[in-house]
Design an enzyme around this catalytic site. Sequence first.
Site, PDB file in Angstrom:
ATOM      1  N   GLU A 182     -18.327  31.336  67.087  1.00 16.06           N
ATOM      2  CA  GLU A 182     -17.134  30.663  67.583  1.00 16.06           C
ATOM      3  C   GLU A 182     -17.448  29.790  68.796  1.00 16.06           C
ATOM      4  O   GLU A 182     -16.977  28.654  68.908  1.00 16.06           O
ATOM      5  CB  GLU A 182     -16.063  31.691  67.951  1.00 16.06           C
ATOM      6  CG  GLU A 182     -15.430  32.378  66.755  1.00 16.06           C
ATOM      7  CD  GLU A 182     -14.534  33.533  67.133  1.00 16.06           C
ATOM      8  OE1 GLU A 182     -13.671  33.891  66.321  1.00 16.06           O
ATOM      9  OE2 GLU A 182     -14.691  34.095  68.245  1.00 16.06           O
ATOM     10  N   SER A 199     -12.021  32.280  63.209  1.00 15.69           N
ATOM     11  CA  SER A 199     -12.028  33.608  62.604  1.00 15.69           C
ATOM     12  C   SER A 199     -10.874  34.442  63.161  1.00 15.69           C
ATOM     13  O   SER A 199     -10.297  34.126  64.195  1.00 15.69           O
ATOM     14  CB  SER A 199     -13.354  34.309  62.894  1.00 15.69           C
ATOM     15  OG  SER A 199     -14.436  33.566  62.351  1.00 15.69           O
TER      16      SER A 199
END
Length: 247
Positions: A110, A33
């Site tokens: 993440e 991201s």
Amino acid sequence: MTTGTTQDRAKQAAGRRAAAELCHDGMTLGLGSGTTAHFFVRALAERVADGLDVVGVPTSQATGDLARSLGVRLTDLEAVSELDLTIDGADELDAQGDMIKGGGACLLWEKIISRASRRTVIVSDASKLVTTLGQFPLPIEVLPFGWTSTARLVTDLLRDAGYDICAPVRRPGSCGPLVTDSGNYLLDVRLGAIQDAATLAAELNQIPGVVENGLFINMADAVVVGHADGTTTIREPGDISGQDTNA
């Protein structure tokens, strides 16, 4: 030429090199991201359009939306036991490969996806490389229930550890507090310089209400650094802030 345009050129160069050299047929990829990782996703989509056979696991809803819109096939961690490679960005990255992440509010996904991967490679422009972590505010993801109590415990821990800090700030969103993809709040705290990131990461996660923190320790296997002139270098942990060795 503005600084932003120069930085974007460096980010794009890093993302394109990662897509060109690190992604191969049959791979399951963690799709990071943030702006630099999204340059990678766009470059990956170009290769997919040319016939590259890969499947991605996104680290955020925004990345998933971007990948789908560009024709990148997606799956999730419930359908795969292990990922071959995750390509992601960082907000700060030191010479050992330790990082602060979470500026884009995606740190929990993440970290889960990186830990599920055989390798994690970071794409970055040179401005993210630092000698000591801590100038970038450290994000801490917390449950909404009792978040003010959690924030007090975080403050107490940090002050006991010797950090002269202001109270953590709950990150604002467009309408009220920012809410992560997992439905949590983010607390941001300015530490200045982090002397023992591994210990601090472990201690923060012992606080009730803390879901995860933005210190990523021993998770970067390499970093692709982009430069404003369009060149890139690939560096290994231990020499990430050193001299360029691979133009």
